[in-house]
Design a protein around this motif. Structure first.
Motif, mmCIF file in Angstrom:
data_model
loop_
_atom_site.group_PDB
_atom_site.id
_atom_site.type_symbol
_atom_site.label_atom_id
_atom_site.label_comp_id
_atom_site.label_asym_id
_atom_site.label_seq_id
_atom_site.Cartn_x
_atom_site.Cartn_y
_atom_site.Cartn_z
ATOM 1 N N TYR A 60 74.512 26.024 49.452
ATOM 2 C CA TYR A 60 74.983 24.654 49.272
ATOM 3 C C TYR A 60 76.333 24.511 48.578
ATOM 4 O O TYR A 60 77.093 23.615 48.906
ATOM 5 C CB TYR A 60 73.947 23.835 48.488
ATOM 6 N N LEU A 61 76.635 25.352 47.601
ATOM 7 C CA LEU A 61 77.786 25.092 46.751
ATOM 8 C C LEU A 61 79.021 25.932 47.050
ATOM 9 O O LEU A 61 80.101 25.624 46.544
ATOM 10 C CB LEU A 61 77.398 25.286 45.280
ATOM 11 N N ARG A 62 78.902 26.975 47.828
ATOM 12 C CA ARG A 62 80.071 27.805 48.132
ATOM 13 C C ARG A 62 81.156 26.952 48.775
ATOM 14 O O ARG A 62 80.858 26.096 49.614
ATOM 15 C CB ARG A 62 79.704 28.920 49.111
ATOM 16 N N PRO A 63 82.418 27.188 48.417
ATOM 17 C CA PRO A 63 83.488 26.339 48.955
ATOM 18 C C PRO A 63 83.769 26.569 50.440
ATOM 19 O O PRO A 63 84.290 25.675 51.104
ATOM 20 C CB PRO A 63 84.706 26.712 48.106
ATOM 21 N N ASN A 64 83.430 27.722 51.003
ATOM 22 C CA ASN A 64 83.762 27.989 52.406
ATOM 23 C C ASN A 64 82.623 27.678 53.371
ATOM 24 O O ASN A 64 82.670 28.086 54.522
ATOM 25 C CB ASN A 64 84.193 29.447 52.577
ATOM 26 N N ILE A 65 81.628 26.945 52.928
ATOM 27 C CA ILE A 65 80.509 26.595 53.813
ATOM 28 C C ILE A 65 80.950 25.508 54.786
ATOM 29 O O ILE A 65 81.562 24.515 54.415
ATOM 30 C CB ILE A 65 79.280 26.133 53.013
ATOM 31 N N LYS A 66 80.618 25.718 56.041
ATOM 32 C CA LYS A 66 80.948 24.778 57.112
ATOM 33 C C LYS A 66 79.747 23.863 57.313
ATOM 34 O O LYS A 66 78.632 24.321 57.563
ATOM 35 C CB LYS A 66 81.255 25.566 58.381
ATOM 36 N N ARG A 67 79.957 22.589 57.199
ATOM 37 C CA ARG A 67 78.879 21.610 57.367
ATOM 38 C C ARG A 67 79.033 20.888 58.704
ATOM 39 O O ARG A 67 80.088 20.890 59.314
ATOM 40 C CB ARG A 67 78.926 20.572 56.244
ATOM 41 N N GLY A 68 77.968 20.272 59.139
ATOM 42 C CA GLY A 68 78.033 19.463 60.351
ATOM 43 C C GLY A 68 77.367 20.153 61.525
ATOM 44 O O GLY A 68 76.720 21.193 61.400
ATOM 45 N N ASN A 69 77.536 19.536 62.676
ATOM 46 C CA ASN A 69 76.900 20.018 63.896
ATOM 47 C C ASN A 69 77.515 21.340 64.353
ATOM 48 O O ASN A 69 78.673 21.627 64.097
ATOM 49 C CB ASN A 69 77.035 18.988 65.008
ATOM 50 N N PHE A 70 76.713 22.117 65.048
ATOM 51 C CA PHE A 70 77.181 23.363 65.636
ATOM 52 C C PHE A 70 77.958 23.049 66.907
ATOM 53 O O PHE A 70 77.566 22.168 67.683
ATOM 54 C CB PHE A 70 76.002 24.278 65.973
ATOM 55 N N THR A 71 79.021 23.782 67.141
ATOM 56 C CA THR A 71 79.791 23.607 68.373
ATOM 57 C C THR A 71 79.066 24.304 69.527
ATOM 58 O O THR A 71 78.151 25.110 69.310
ATOM 59 C CB THR A 71 81.205 24.187 68.232
ATOM 60 N N GLN A 72 79.496 24.025 70.733
ATOM 61 C CA GLN A 72 78.894 24.652 71.913
ATOM 62 C C GLN A 72 79.080 26.171 71.877
ATOM 63 O O GLN A 72 78.171 26.920 72.217
ATOM 64 C CB GLN A 72 79.512 24.064 73.191
ATOM 65 N N GLN A 73 80.255 26.625 71.433
ATOM 66 C CA GLN A 73 80.523 28.061 71.354
ATOM 67 C C GLN A 73 79.613 28.725 70.324
ATOM 68 O O GLN A 73 79.114 29.832 70.552
ATOM 69 C CB GLN A 73 81.996 28.334 70.977
ATOM 70 N N GLU A 74 79.378 28.048 69.192
ATOM 71 C CA GLU A 74 78.475 28.597 68.173
ATOM 72 C C GLU A 74 77.052 28.695 68.703
ATOM 73 O O GLU A 74 76.364 29.689 68.468
ATOM 74 C CB GLU A 74 78.513 27.727 66.912
ATOM 75 N N GLU A 75 76.605 27.684 69.409
ATOM 76 C CA GLU A 75 75.251 27.706 69.961
ATOM 77 C C GLU A 75 75.087 28.824 70.988
ATOM 78 O O GLU A 75 74.074 29.522 70.996
ATOM 79 C CB GLU A 75 74.911 26.350 70.573
ATOM 80 N N GLU A 76 76.078 28.988 71.856
ATOM 81 C CA GLU A 76 76.015 30.066 72.847
ATOM 82 C C GLU A 76 76.002 31.431 72.168
ATOM 83 O O GLU A 76 75.276 32.337 72.594
ATOM 84 C CB GLU A 76 77.196 29.961 73.812
ATOM 85 N N LEU A 77 76.800 31.583 71.105
ATOM 86 C CA LEU A 77 76.832 32.836 70.362
ATOM 87 C C LEU A 77 75.485 33.117 69.698
ATOM 88 O O LEU A 77 74.995 34.247 69.718
ATOM 89 C CB LEU A 77 77.942 32.806 69.306
ATOM 90 N N ILE A 78 74.863 32.084 69.134
ATOM 91 C CA ILE A 78 73.547 32.254 68.505
ATOM 92 C C ILE A 78 72.522 32.710 69.532
ATOM 93 O O ILE A 78 71.758 33.658 69.288
ATOM 94 C CB ILE A 78 73.097 30.943 67.829
ATOM 95 N N ILE A 79 72.496 32.081 70.689
ATOM 96 C CA ILE A 79 71.522 32.440 71.723
ATOM 97 C C ILE A 79 71.765 33.863 72.209
ATOM 98 O O ILE A 79 70.831 34.665 72.329
ATOM 99 C CB ILE A 79 71.577 31.431 72.896
ATOM 100 N N ARG A 80 73.023 34.194 72.489
ATOM 101 C CA ARG A 80 73.338 35.535 72.982
ATOM 102 C C ARG A 80 73.005 36.613 71.945
ATOM 103 O O ARG A 80 72.392 37.621 72.271
ATOM 104 C CB ARG A 80 74.823 35.599 73.367
ATOM 105 N N MET A 81 73.361 36.372 70.687
ATOM 106 C CA MET A 81 73.087 37.372 69.653
ATOM 107 C C MET A 81 71.599 37.469 69.349
ATOM 108 O O MET A 81 71.103 38.544 69.027
ATOM 109 C CB MET A 81 73.888 37.071 68.395
ATOM 110 N N HIS A 82 70.876 36.345 69.439
ATOM 111 C CA HIS A 82 69.432 36.406 69.215
ATOM 112 C C HIS A 82 68.754 37.226 70.301
ATOM 113 O O HIS A 82 67.805 37.954 70.035
ATOM 114 C CB HIS A 82 68.829 35.003 69.150
#
Length: 176
Positions: A60-82
């Protein structure tokens, strides 16, 4: 209904973090770093356990945390890596800058798990349908039988209840 205590038996605070606690943790980690999570709560002036401090900072507190919705590229990467790695969330999150492993895991379980399972079920049903022989394929198989073995004899052999195995199993049971 009974409220849960805000402190556990050893005097450590439980539950929701306050703004003051967050500010203490941020100030300490930015000034001294996170050199030892076991000692950090004592030196930072927090009455929290070390695991709670570490998870609060990392998720929660780290300054480099990315908040918000996942992009399409991030979702595709998650599925492929999973598909490649399975549930190794920290390895998958390392490929997504600013995303925590906890956030990636929660995103997978809320959105993608059911979709992937449904796609796998449909593809499994299609492969099963293509593998099971149709009636025309069965007639081709029976037509290729040797002439001395008629199709009625073949069906009686196929429907045999393998009674000869019962005596073998009984003898195996007696020996044990």
């Amino acid at each position: 209904m009974v409220r849960t205590p805000s402190y556990d038996k050893s005097g450590l605070r439980k539950g929701i973090w306050t703004v003051e606690e967050d500010l203490k943790l941020i100030a300490y980690v930015t000034k001294y770093g996170c050199w030892n999570w076991c000692q950090l709560p004592k030196f930072a002036g927090l009455s929290r356990c070390e695991k709670s401090c570490r998870l609060r900072w990392m998720n929660y507190l780290r300054p480099n945390i990315k908040r918000g919705n996942f992009t399409q590229q991030e979702e595709e990467l998650i599925i492929r890596m999973h598909n490649q790695l399975g549930n190794r969330w920290s390895v998958i999150a390392a490929e997504l800058p600013g995303r925590t492993d906890n956030e990636v895991k929660n995103h997978w379980h809320t959105l993608h798990k059911r979709r992937v399972q449904q796609m796998n079920t449909v593809s499994n049903e299609e492969t099963i349908a293509t593998r099971s022989p149709t009636s025309s394929q069965m007639s081709d198989i029976t037509s290729q039988l040797p002439s001395f073995l008629s199709s009625s004899e073949f069906s009686s052999i196929a429907e045999d209840d393998f009674g000869f195995l019962d005596s073998y199993i009984e003898s195996m049971d007696e020996s044990f």
